[in-house]
Design a protein around this motif. Structure first.
Motif, PDB file in Angstrom:
ATOM      1  N   ILE A 173       4.666  18.714  10.453  1.00  0.00           N
ATOM      2  CA  ILE A 173       4.566  17.632   9.312  1.00  0.00           C
ATOM      3  C   ILE A 173       3.371  16.285   9.877  1.00  0.00           C
ATOM      4  CG2 ILE A 173       5.213  15.617   8.209  1.00  0.00           C
ATOM      5  CD1 ILE A 173       7.996  17.283   7.982  1.00  0.00           C
ATOM      6  N   CYS A 174       3.658  15.923  11.137  1.00  0.00           N
ATOM      7  CA  CYS A 174       2.653  15.007  11.797  1.00  0.00           C
ATOM      8  C   CYS A 174       1.234  15.330  12.132  1.00  0.00           C
ATOM      9  CB  CYS A 174       3.411  14.376  12.835  1.00  0.00           C
ATOM     10  SG  CYS A 174       4.768  13.511  12.745  1.00  0.00           S
ATOM     11  N   THR A 175       1.195  16.629  12.476  1.00  0.00           N
ATOM     12  CA  THR A 175      -0.188  17.201  12.707  1.00  0.00           C
ATOM     13  C   THR A 175      -0.796  17.469  11.157  1.00  0.00           C
ATOM     14  OG1 THR A 175       0.803  18.447  14.258  1.00  0.00           O
ATOM     15  CG2 THR A 175      -1.442  19.274  13.663  1.00  0.00           C
ATOM     16  N   VAL A 176      -0.159  18.056  10.293  1.00  0.00           N
ATOM     17  CA  VAL A 176      -1.198  17.887   8.943  1.00  0.00           C
ATOM     18  C   VAL A 176      -1.202  16.362   8.335  1.00  0.00           C
ATOM     19  CG1 VAL A 176      -0.651  18.572   6.507  1.00  0.00           C
ATOM     20  CG2 VAL A 176       0.324  20.133   8.456  1.00  0.00           C
ATOM     21  N   TRP A 177      -0.607  15.387   8.549  1.00  0.00           N
ATOM     22  CA  TRP A 177      -0.947  14.332   8.247  1.00  0.00           C
ATOM     23  C   TRP A 177      -2.103  13.752   8.984  1.00  0.00           C
ATOM     24  CZ3 TRP A 177       2.751   9.436   9.501  1.00  0.00           C
ATOM     25  CH2 TRP A 177       2.160   8.365   8.836  1.00  0.00           C
ATOM     26  N   LEU A 178      -2.029  13.962  10.258  1.00  0.00           N
ATOM     27  CA  LEU A 178      -3.219  13.558  11.102  1.00  0.00           C
ATOM     28  C   LEU A 178      -4.489  14.256  10.743  1.00  0.00           C
ATOM     29  CD1 LEU A 178      -1.762  13.091  14.602  1.00  0.00           C
ATOM     30  CD2 LEU A 178      -2.198  11.275  12.824  1.00  0.00           C
ATOM     31  N   VAL A 179      -4.441  15.480  10.347  1.00  0.00           N
ATOM     32  CA  VAL A 179      -5.777  16.473  10.082  1.00  0.00           C
ATOM     33  C   VAL A 179      -6.125  15.940   8.661  1.00  0.00           C
ATOM     34  CG1 VAL A 179      -6.535  18.735   9.630  1.00  0.00           C
ATOM     35  CG2 VAL A 179      -5.145  18.214  11.664  1.00  0.00           C
ATOM     36  N   VAL A 180      -5.346  15.698   7.896  1.00  0.00           N
ATOM     37  CA  VAL A 180      -5.879  15.776   6.477  1.00  0.00           C
ATOM     38  C   VAL A 180      -6.332  14.208   6.018  1.00  0.00           C
ATOM     39  CG1 VAL A 180      -5.182  15.581   3.917  1.00  0.00           C
ATOM     40  CG2 VAL A 180      -4.123  17.442   5.562  1.00  0.00           C
ATOM     41  N   SER A 181      -5.326  13.428   6.461  1.00  0.00           N
ATOM     42  CA  SER A 181      -5.602  12.060   6.071  1.00  0.00           C
ATOM     43  C   SER A 181      -4.845  11.019   7.019  1.00  0.00           C
ATOM     44  CB  SER A 181      -5.347  11.416   4.701  1.00  0.00           C
ATOM     45  OG  SER A 181      -5.735  10.063   4.219  1.00  0.00           O
ATOM     46  N   PRO A 182      -5.453  10.616   8.404  1.00  0.00           N
ATOM     47  CA  PRO A 182      -4.665   9.884   9.169  1.00  0.00           C
ATOM     48  C   PRO A 182      -4.681   8.433   8.959  1.00  0.00           C
ATOM     49  CG  PRO A 182      -6.972  10.432  10.078  1.00  0.00           C
ATOM     50  CD  PRO A 182      -6.716  11.143   8.826  1.00  0.00           C
ATOM     51  N   PRO A 183      -3.701   7.668   9.544  1.00  0.00           N
ATOM     52  CA  PRO A 183      -3.987   6.089   9.297  1.00  0.00           C
ATOM     53  C   PRO A 183      -4.961   5.712   9.988  1.00  0.00           C
ATOM     54  CG  PRO A 183      -1.488   6.964  10.011  1.00  0.00           C
ATOM     55  CD  PRO A 183      -2.512   8.067  10.129  1.00  0.00           C
ATOM     56  N   PHE A 184      -5.501   4.343   9.619  1.00  0.00           N
ATOM     57  CA  PHE A 184      -6.763   3.768  10.222  1.00  0.00           C
ATOM     58  C   PHE A 184      -6.458   2.432   9.727  1.00  0.00           C
ATOM     59  CE2 PHE A 184      -7.419   4.846   5.502  1.00  0.00           C
ATOM     60  CZ  PHE A 184      -7.773   3.781   5.053  1.00  0.00           C
ATOM     61  N   PRO A 185      -7.176   1.604  10.632  1.00  0.00           N
ATOM     62  CA  PRO A 185      -7.066  -0.063  10.654  1.00  0.00           C
ATOM     63  C   PRO A 185      -7.986  -0.623   9.447  1.00  0.00           C
ATOM     64  CG  PRO A 185      -8.522   0.620  12.539  1.00  0.00           C
ATOM     65  CD  PRO A 185      -7.995   1.769  11.892  1.00  0.00           C
ATOM     66  N   VAL A 186      -7.427  -1.738   8.864  1.00  0.00           N
ATOM     67  CA  VAL A 186      -8.003  -2.089   7.614  1.00  0.00           C
ATOM     68  C   VAL A 186      -7.836  -3.783   7.653  1.00  0.00           C
ATOM     69  CG1 VAL A 186      -6.003  -1.751   5.848  1.00  0.00           C
ATOM     70  CG2 VAL A 186      -8.327  -1.814   5.202  1.00  0.00           C
ATOM     71  N   LYS A 187      -8.777  -4.198   7.003  1.00  0.00           N
ATOM     72  CA  LYS A 187      -8.547  -5.795   6.698  1.00  0.00           C
ATOM     73  C   LYS A 187      -8.000  -6.157   5.123  1.00  0.00           C
ATOM     74  CE  LYS A 187     -12.039  -7.682   9.932  1.00  0.00           C
ATOM     75  NZ  LYS A 187     -13.158  -8.728   9.906  1.00  0.00           N
ATOM     76  N   ASN A 188      -6.888  -6.620   5.236  1.00  0.00           N
ATOM     77  CA  ASN A 188      -6.214  -7.008   4.010  1.00  0.00           C
ATOM     78  C   ASN A 188      -6.434  -8.507   3.533  1.00  0.00           C
ATOM     79  OD1 ASN A 188      -4.680  -7.293   1.914  1.00  0.00           O
ATOM     80  ND2 ASN A 188      -2.837  -6.538   2.641  1.00  0.00           N
ATOM     81  N   ALA A 189      -7.294  -8.574   2.703  1.00  0.00           N
ATOM     82  CA  ALA A 189      -7.634  -9.953   2.177  1.00  0.00           C
ATOM     83  C   ALA A 189      -6.834 -10.377   0.894  1.00  0.00           C
ATOM     84  CB  ALA A 189      -9.072 -10.309   2.048  1.00  0.00           C
ATOM     85  N   THR A 190      -6.117  -9.386   0.226  1.00  0.00           N
ATOM     86  CA  THR A 190      -5.267  -9.690  -0.922  1.00  0.00           C
ATOM     87  C   THR A 190      -3.950 -10.236  -0.947  1.00  0.00           C
ATOM     88  OG1 THR A 190      -4.823  -7.235  -1.119  1.00  0.00           O
ATOM     89  CG2 THR A 190      -7.009  -8.027  -1.992  1.00  0.00           C
ATOM     90  N   THR A 191      -3.380  -9.644   0.008  1.00  0.00           N
ATOM     91  CA  THR A 191      -1.870  -9.929   0.283  1.00  0.00           C
ATOM     92  C   THR A 191      -1.553 -11.571   0.261  1.00  0.00           C
ATOM     93  OG1 THR A 191      -1.455  -7.861   1.300  1.00  0.00           O
ATOM     94  CG2 THR A 191       0.296  -9.519   1.419  1.00  0.00           C
ATOM     95  N   TYR A 192      -2.377 -12.259   1.253  1.00  0.00           N
ATOM     96  CA  TYR A 192      -2.418 -13.565   1.211  1.00  0.00           C
ATOM     97  C   TYR A 192      -3.549 -14.240   0.916  1.00  0.00           C
ATOM     98  CZ  TYR A 192       2.098 -13.292   3.955  1.00  0.00           C
ATOM     99  OH  TYR A 192       3.049 -13.057   4.406  1.00  0.00           O
TER     100      TYR A 192
END
Length: 1539
Positions: free
Chosen positions: A1399-1418
């Motif tokens: 499951i983890c391998t498929v997740w990393l191949v298809v659409s892995p997590p990535f860093p992002v700047k969130n300016a909307t929550t706060y």
């Protein structure tokens, strides 16, 4: 059992030559195991017992001994029944087992709970306990036992407060039961429980001791010595199995040699555990080998307790019962010889049949069974008593034997010790006995033992204890206070001797004396003005009638008789009508006297003294006639009243004719209402006729008293009816005498200076000075050679008394030409013609007069009427004035308020035309100046005091410092007097010209600092001397001046004026007096009168005279027409004494005012001119302040009176709802917006990448946030993560070091080490969530977490399956462990973990997590975080973990109740419960947590679930390994039962 079998096998009498075999099974108190054994014994698959020649048929089960518990016995008996295998129990007491239809082959040697319950019920009843609590085990034993007890208790009349059940495995329910015991009102608690259950309940109660409770125990626990350590149970009593002696059994138990022990694995385990030694070298490397010197007699354990055999004897008898049944089946007695056929094939049917018949005695104890398979019921009654050593021991104090005759079964033959060591039997009842005077009433929804003792109803008694009903007393009798006996009713009436009668007598006589004393005071001062002005003849007659009214109330007191009943009502009716007729006469006199003051009126001729006397006589005669008819037709009479009160007899007067009584009252009420209406109509007449006000108030009290009298009289019972009537008589009489005569007597006796004609007539010296100013101007004009030469002006002065009606009367009189002749000399061209009118001082009177004069073109020139409405020439065409209009005064006051920055003010005004129109003009001007008004209040001096108090309270409570008062001096005087009683906070007063210059108001110190507008000061040459140089001869020529002179000097100019005043001797000098008349330093309004006279004179002059060559001569016309004077008056334009006089198109002069300030620097409040207002100046220059002012409380700073302060930067103005524009709130700018100026109306937003500072007056760049290693929260997580990993490593080391010990080996050591390794990874993977997100950390954190947790849970899942398989493997013939051995366990862990890796391998191949700047929550900051990439992948990882956790939890729950030697399942259950709880709560917390807190939530869930697993599964084992090594034994793990 073994002892009995061996004893039988060695016997020559019982089964000679036959040996009995046996096999022992342990059910572990488990129904499922007991059923397994029962099926095994029933299907004949038993292994061979003995293979010797003495066994005729190996492996046949002839009977079963057991089980100890009722629930397992029920299950086993149901299985044995179809096979007719007898089951003989030694300890299963459930009464349900006596049912032969369900349990046909069941027998027992212990009595049934049916008899035990009966014994316990008789025990409770024996000591008089009718209110108890009941608790029982939630098992067949407890449920059936308590049911039998409740049935027996019901027969004995015992009530149960509560019934609670529990089981040892349910701690929550145990707490509920303990709380019920603590809160209950019953002292006695019956406990039908097993000892294991009772132990948990007593431990719970021991934590928070309940109030003292008397425990009643069943045989299941009452003899258990382990429970006697709970000291609060001392004194407990209960039923127990009889003690017995088994010869040789003690030696059999204790004389065990090592060789005998070694031959039995059970005894071997017991021996090694008891002496902590090893019989074999392979048992334990940590134990010493047994050396053969061990002796059981030296031990004190339950096994060696041989002083009392109770249950053991039941086992002994059960073995002998089966042996006798076999003996009877195979043996025969011939000639004293017993012969047994050994080769006979026996089956269980034969044994079952013979077992029913057994009847023998062994060691003195009889053994037989009844039809239900039960023995004879006999038990002991035991009591927990403290021995001399302080140890609690059970002591036999009685017995129960069901075989004895009824009533003799139960007996106590020894003294008992009760709860808390007491010797008195405790009391446990729901309700105490009901005393005489009460009756028993069952409580709704409660048992019959619970009732209330209700007092007997009125008129009824009860004279016995616990009476169910009360009996009524005879009609003439009444119960005593305790309601247990009847006595004669007392007789009651309002007597002269009782307190209420004495009080009324005192008030009656006091009132009569007060009336007589008042009459004497009035008679002595009969010549004074205040007595003469109030109709002295009617006053004396009124006082005489009031004396009779007071005295007639005495006829109502005392025992009623025929004459007193007739006298009291008639005397009251006649005297009160006489009294009210006098008041009515005085009211009519007041009205007629007012009419008589009008010119030409002869009203008093129609209501003089003869008419007054006739009114009184005729009105009173009608009442006499009504009373006479009443007494003749149906007079009042005495009567005994037995119905109003049940407890006494009332002597009272019956009315006879109710119509007569209400006619008397009705006639009085009719006269009172008529008199009240007349007084109300006259209440606002001028103050010189104030008698009407006193009458109004007195009649208001009179009517109020008699209106409230009617319902009170009708509803009051007995003598209080008489008291109410007397009270009404006295209250109304006191109201009349106090309201009408008390104020006058106070003035006569204590303020004689007010007992003058001037005070009574309320002469106004100020108005007198206005009159003198007019006379002075007319005389000056008549003596002038330039103005109207040769013509004399005439005048007549009227006093309107500030009354509109009076002013209108005079106006009509002057308009219709009916004036008397003024002057008849040759100088008058036309007699009696009115050329103009000066006045009135008030605006309201001037409005009325001007409306009348208008159609006749008679000019009216006022000196003091300032209402702006009078400038309307359409309504008031002939009105002129020399004083400015309030339109300009209002503008001046508004500019004054604005000048000092007061934008928030209060406003009060007179409720008159002057006040209403003036304040309206001011509000219009204030609105133009941007001034806001907090409140607007109005009142008139004649309004009720409550209204003036309300206005004062509004001023006190208001937030506005400045108060504008547009009022007359008479009105504001009352307001200041009210404010002076309770000083308000400092207020800045702004006054109109109507009161601000009145020197009499300067006595109110809180007015210091007041400012206002005033008429300009002026100088009139010669006027001061004219005012003050009055000779007695001049005074004597004028009646007005004569009254003024006599009042001013308190002397008499004639001998007939007053006998008490001295004669004026001619030395009187007005210059020596300080009164308003002699105040000549400032002429303000007097100058307005002076100019008004000159204006009319100039108009007449211009109409009559013509100037030619410096000569003035008359025009050639016969007479003067009114419209000529009106026409010329509009054109006048002259200057007199430097003061210009002219009128604009509205009849108004040029407006000019002074601004005055009440200065108190000298200690006395004085008016100081500080500025001016001149409407003739250019716009913007009309108003000016040219001098420093003194403010409220003597301050030098200008007071602040605003509704709201200015708004600073960072805020904006928001108007307050429903408030003026001056009232606003300073609202902080919304998030993301700023304002950088004062009083900003709006805020501006910051750019996207910026955010406001805390003051919201500037924008700054937003900060960037993530969960870092350096912040406090990150450090805490790091510490816990590393600590958890270290804990897992240390635990693994401990387990590895003690890997050969039973507790490590019993818990699957291989999976345990793998679980500890995965937990170490779980703790460490949480560190990947801390720090600034990057590509590798975002991918690593979720995948590492998912794989390590699945590895962890797969290990737990393997351990759970091992537990279940291990239990299955213990059953005979089972090979379950072959299918789940170590290889299968390893394969399970690998395969389960491999799925998560995929499951983890498929997740990393298809659409892995990535860093992002969130300016909307706060809005105020930027969040650095890891986006999930594929949300499906993330939730798939979590879902798979959850699925495994739930599956593992379900398996652990199924295995949680396996016997205690398989307790690994309980630890797994609790650990997985924590795991599931953490991750179920994680989902909403993760979704709702913003920013770095979502990361913190995930880390917390990882750490919490990891700590839950390691602590629940390994902490208890490590504790035993490290701190309790004595429990790390095979014996402890297997939990063998030593008994």
């Amino acid at each position: 059992m073994i002892f009995a079998i061996e004893e039988i096998n060695n016997s020559t009498e019982l089964l000679p030559g036959i040996k009995l075999g046996y096999e022992i099974h342990d059910s572990c108190a488990s129904v499922s195991i007991a059923m397994h054994v029962a099926f095994q014994l029933s299907n004949g698959q038993d292994p061979v017992f003995h293979t010797g020649k003495n066994c005729s048929h190996s492996g046949v089960v002839m009977g079963v001994i057991g089980e100890s518990g009722s629930t397992p016995s029920i299950s086993m008996s149901r299985i044995f029944g179809p096979f007719n295998i007898p089951l003989v129990s030694h300890f299963a007491t459930c009464a349900c087992l006596s049912d032969k239809r369900q349990y046909p082959t069941f027998f027992r040697t212990i009595p049934s709970d049916h008899y035990q319950a009966d014994a316990m019920a008789k025990l409770v009843k024996h000591f008089g306990w009718t209110w108890i609590g009941a608790v029982h085990s939630d098992s067949d034993y407890g449920r059936n036992g308590i049911a039998s007890f409740l049935e027996a208790a019901h027969r004995e009349g015992i009530c149960v407060e509560y019934i609670e059940s529990f089981y040892r495995t349910d701690p929550y329910k145990i707490r509920i039961v303990a709380d019920a015991i603590r809160k209950s009102t019953s002292i006695v608690v019956v406990a039908f429980t097993a000892p294991g259950d009772m132990k948990f309940l007593l431990e719970e109660l021991n934590q928070h001791r309940p109030p003292p409770r008397q425990w009643i125990g069943s045989e299941g626990w009452v003899t258990d010595t382990q429970l006697m350590r709970f000291s609060f149970c001392a004194g407990a009593i209960g039923v127990a199995i009889q003690q017995s002696i088994i010869p040789g059994f003690r030696d059999f138990l204790l004389d065990l040699s090592p060789s005998e022990v070694a031959a039995s694995s059970v005894l071997t385990d017991f021996w090694e555990d008891a002496f902590n030694c090893s019989l074999t070298k392979t048992t334990s490397a940590q134990k010493n080998p047994c050396d053969g010197t061990e002796d059981l007699k030296m031990l004190k354990i339950p096994y060696t307790e041989t002083s009392k055999f109770r249950i053991a004897n039941m086992v002994y008898k059960a073995v002998y019962a089966i042996a006798h049944a076999i003996h009877n089946a195979v043996c025969r007695e011939t000639n004293l010889t017993t012969y047994c056929v050994k080769q006979t094939r026996l089956n269980s049917d034969q044994i079952f049949t013979e077992l029913k018949k057994v009847n023998f005695t062994r060691n003195g104890y009889h053994v037989s069974f009844d039809a239900n398979g039960d023995p004879l019921a006999a038990c002991e009654v035991v009591n927990w008593q403290k021995s001399e050593s302080g140890v609690i021991e059970p002591v036999t104090v009685g017995y129960y034997d069901a075989s004895l005759p009824k009533g003799q079964e139960f007996r106590i033959y020894r003294s008992l010790t009760w709860l808390d060591g007491g010797t008195q039997v405790p009391v446990s009842v729901c309700s105490e006995s009901c005393l005489p005077g009460t009756r028993k009433v069952l409580r709704k929804g409660k048992p019959i033992c619970c009732y209330d003792c209700t007092p007997c109803p009125e008129g009824e008694i009860s004279n016995i204890t616990d009476s169910p009903d009360c009996i009524p007393c005879p009609r003439e009798f009444w119960p005593n206070s305790e309601k247990y006996a009847c006595f004669h009713k007392p007789v009651e009436f309002l007597s002269f001797d009782e307190v209420l009668g004495i009080i009324l007598e005192v008030f009656s006589v006091s009132g009569a004396c007060l009336a007589i004393i008042t009459g004497m005071v009035f008679f002595y001062h009969r010549t004074t003005p205040i007595v003469r002005a109030n109709n002295s003849e009617l006053s004396f007659l009124l006082l005489f009638s009031l004396t009779l009214c007071f005295l007639c109330s005495l006829t109502f007191i005392g025992a009623p008789s025929n004459w007193s009943c007739m006298l009291r009502h008639t005397a009251f009716g006649i005297t009160f009508v006489l009294c009210i007729s006098c008041v009515l006469g005085k009211t009519i006199v007041v009205l007629m006297a007012f009419k008589a003051t009008l010119p030409g009126s002869n009203a008093m001729k129609w209501f003089g003294p003869p008419q007054q006397r006739m009114t009184v006589v005729s009105v009173t005669f009608i009442q006499i006639l009504i009373c006479t008819v009443w007494l003749v037709v149906s007079p009042p009479f005495p009567v005994k009243n037995l119905t109003t009160y049940k407890e006494k007899i009332i002597l009272e007067c019956a009315l006879g004719s109710a119509v007569g009584f209400w006619s008397v009252l009705g006639y009085i009420g009719l006269l009172a209402v008529f008199c009240f209406v007349l007084a109300v109509l006259a209440r606002k007449l001028p103050d010189n006729f104030n008698e009407a006000k006193m009458i109004t108030f007195s009649m208001l009290i009179f009517c109020a008293v008699w209106i409230t009298f009617i319902p009170a009289y009708v509803s009051s019972p007995g003598k209080f009816t008489v008291a109410v009537e007397i009270f009404a008589i006295l209250a109304s009489s006191f109201g009349l005498i106090l309201c009408i005569f008390a104020p006058k007597c106070f003035i006569i006796l204590f303020q004689p200076e007010k007992n003058t004609k001037r005070h009574v007539m309320n002469k106004n010296c100020r108005e007198l000075r206005f009159c003198r100013a007019m006379i002075f101007a007319i005389e000056e004009i008549n003596n002038s050679t330039e103005l109207l030469p040769g013509i004399k002006l005439g005048y007549k002065i009227y006093d309107s008394c500030a009354s509109v009606s009076m002013a209108m009367h005079v106006a009509f009189q002057l308009s219709n030409g009916q004036d008397p002749v003024f002057h008849t000399g040759n100088n008058c061209s036309q007699v009696g013609v009115v050329m103009g009118v000066i006045g009135d001082s008030g605006s309201t009177q001037s409005i009325s007069m001007s409306r009348i004069f208008g159609p006749f073109s008679i000019p009216l020139v006022s000196h003091f009427a300032t209402c702006a409405c009078l400038s309307d020439k359409e309504q008031y065409p002939t009105f002129f004035r020399t004083i400015p209009s309030d339109h300009y005064q209002a503008d001046a006051m508004a500019k004054l308020v604005k000048h000092f920055g007061w934008t928030w003010i209060g406003a009060v005004h007179s409720d008159s035309d002057y006040g209403r129109n003036g304040i309206a003009s001011f509000l219009e001007a204030a609105n133009r100046e941007g001034i806001c008004v907090e409140y607007i209040e109005s009142f008139h001096r004649t309004d009720p005091k409550s209204k003036i108090q309300r206005v004062a309270d509004v001023i006190r409570r208001s937030t506005a410092i400045a108060v504008v008062a547009f009022m007359s001096d008479g009105d504001i005087k009352f307001l200041f007097e009210e404010l002076d009683q309770h000083r308000p906070p400092p207020r800045q007063w702004i006054g109109s010209e109507g009161w601000v210059t009145d020197p009499q108001l300067m006595r109110f110190s809180f007015c210091a600092g007041a400012i206002g507008v005033a008429i300009q000061q002026s100088f009139i040459p010669g006027f001061r001397d004219f005012l003050l140089d009055l000779s007695p001869s001049e005074v004597a020529a004028s009646s007005v001046l004569m009254e003024f002179w006599e009042d001013a000097f308190n002397c008499s100019l004639t001998t007939t004026t007053s006998a008490k005043k001295k004669l004026c001797d001619g030395t009187e000098d007005l210059k020596t007096l300080k009164i308003p008349y002699t105040e000549t330093s400032k002429f303000r309004v007097a100058n307005m009168v002076y100019k008004a006279v000159y204006a009319i004179a100039y108009a007449i002059h211009n109409a009559l005279c013509q100037k030619n060559n410096f000569t003035t001569y008359f025009k050639t016309q016969p007479g003067l027409i009114l419209h000529q004077v009106l026409s010329e008056l509009k054109k006048v334009n002259f200057t007199q004494n430097g003061y210009h006089v002219s009128f604009d198109a509205n009849g108004d002069p040029v407006a000019a005012y002074e601004v005055v300030n009440a200065n108190s620097e000298s200690g006395v409040i004085e008016l100081v001119t500080v500025g001016y207002y001149d409407a003739s100046l250019p716009k913007g220059q009309e108003f000016r302040i040219n001098r420093k002012l003194t403010w409220v409380d003597g301050n030098k700073e200008v007071p602040v009176s605003v509704c709201s302060e200015s708004c600073p930067p960072g805020t904006r103005k928001v108007l307050q709802k429903g408030k003026p524009i001056c009232c606003y709130d300073c609202m902080p700018c919304p998030e993301g917006e700023i304002s950088n100026m004062t009083d900003s109306l709006d805020c501006i937003p910051c750019p996207t990448e910026f955010w406001p500072n805390s003051n919201r007056d500037a924008c700054f760049p937003k900060p960037v946030e993530f969960l870092s290693f350096n912040e406090v929260l990150g450090i805490i997580f790091e510490v816990f993560s590393v600590s958890g990993a270290c804990l897992a490593i240390i635990t693994g080391m401990v387990f590895f070091y003690h890997r050969t010990t039973p507790i490590v080996r019993a818990n699957n050591s291989e999976l345990s080490f793998l679980l500890l390794f995965s937990l170490t990874l779980c703790f460490l993977c949480s560190l990947t969530f801390i720090g600034a997100p990057s590509n590798w950390s975002c991918m690593l954190r979720h995948t590492a977490f998912g794989i390590t947790f699945v590895l962890c849970i797969s290990c737990v899942l393997g351990k759970t399956i091992v537990v279940l398989m291990a239990f299955k493997a213990t059953l005979p013939g089972s090979n379950a462990m072959k299918w789940f051995g170590p290889p299968q366990q390893r394969m399970t862990v690998v395969s389960v973990t491999f799925i998560q890796v995929i499951i983890c391998t498929v997740w990393l191949v298809v659409s892995p997590p990535f860093p992002v700047k969130n300016a909307t929550t706060y809005k105020e900051k930027i969040i650095l975080e890891c986006a999930l990439g594929s949300a499906v992948g993330f939730w798939a990882v979590l879902g798979y973990i959850g699925l495994l956790a739930v599956f593992c939890f379900a398996l652990a729950v199924l295995a949680r109740k396996l016997p205690d030697n398989f307790n690994e399942a309980k630890m797994i259950t609790f650990s997985m419960l924590i795991f599931c709880a953490v991750w179920i709560t994680f989902i909403p917390a993760y979704v709702s947590s913003p920013g770095k807190f979502s990361v913190a939530v995930e880390i917390f869930a990882i750490l919490a679930s990891s700590f839950g697993l390691i602590l629940c599964m390994f902490a208890p084992k490590c504790f035993i390994i490290l701190f309790q090594p004595e429990k790390n034994t095979k014996k402890f793990l297997m939990v063998k039962n030593q008994t």
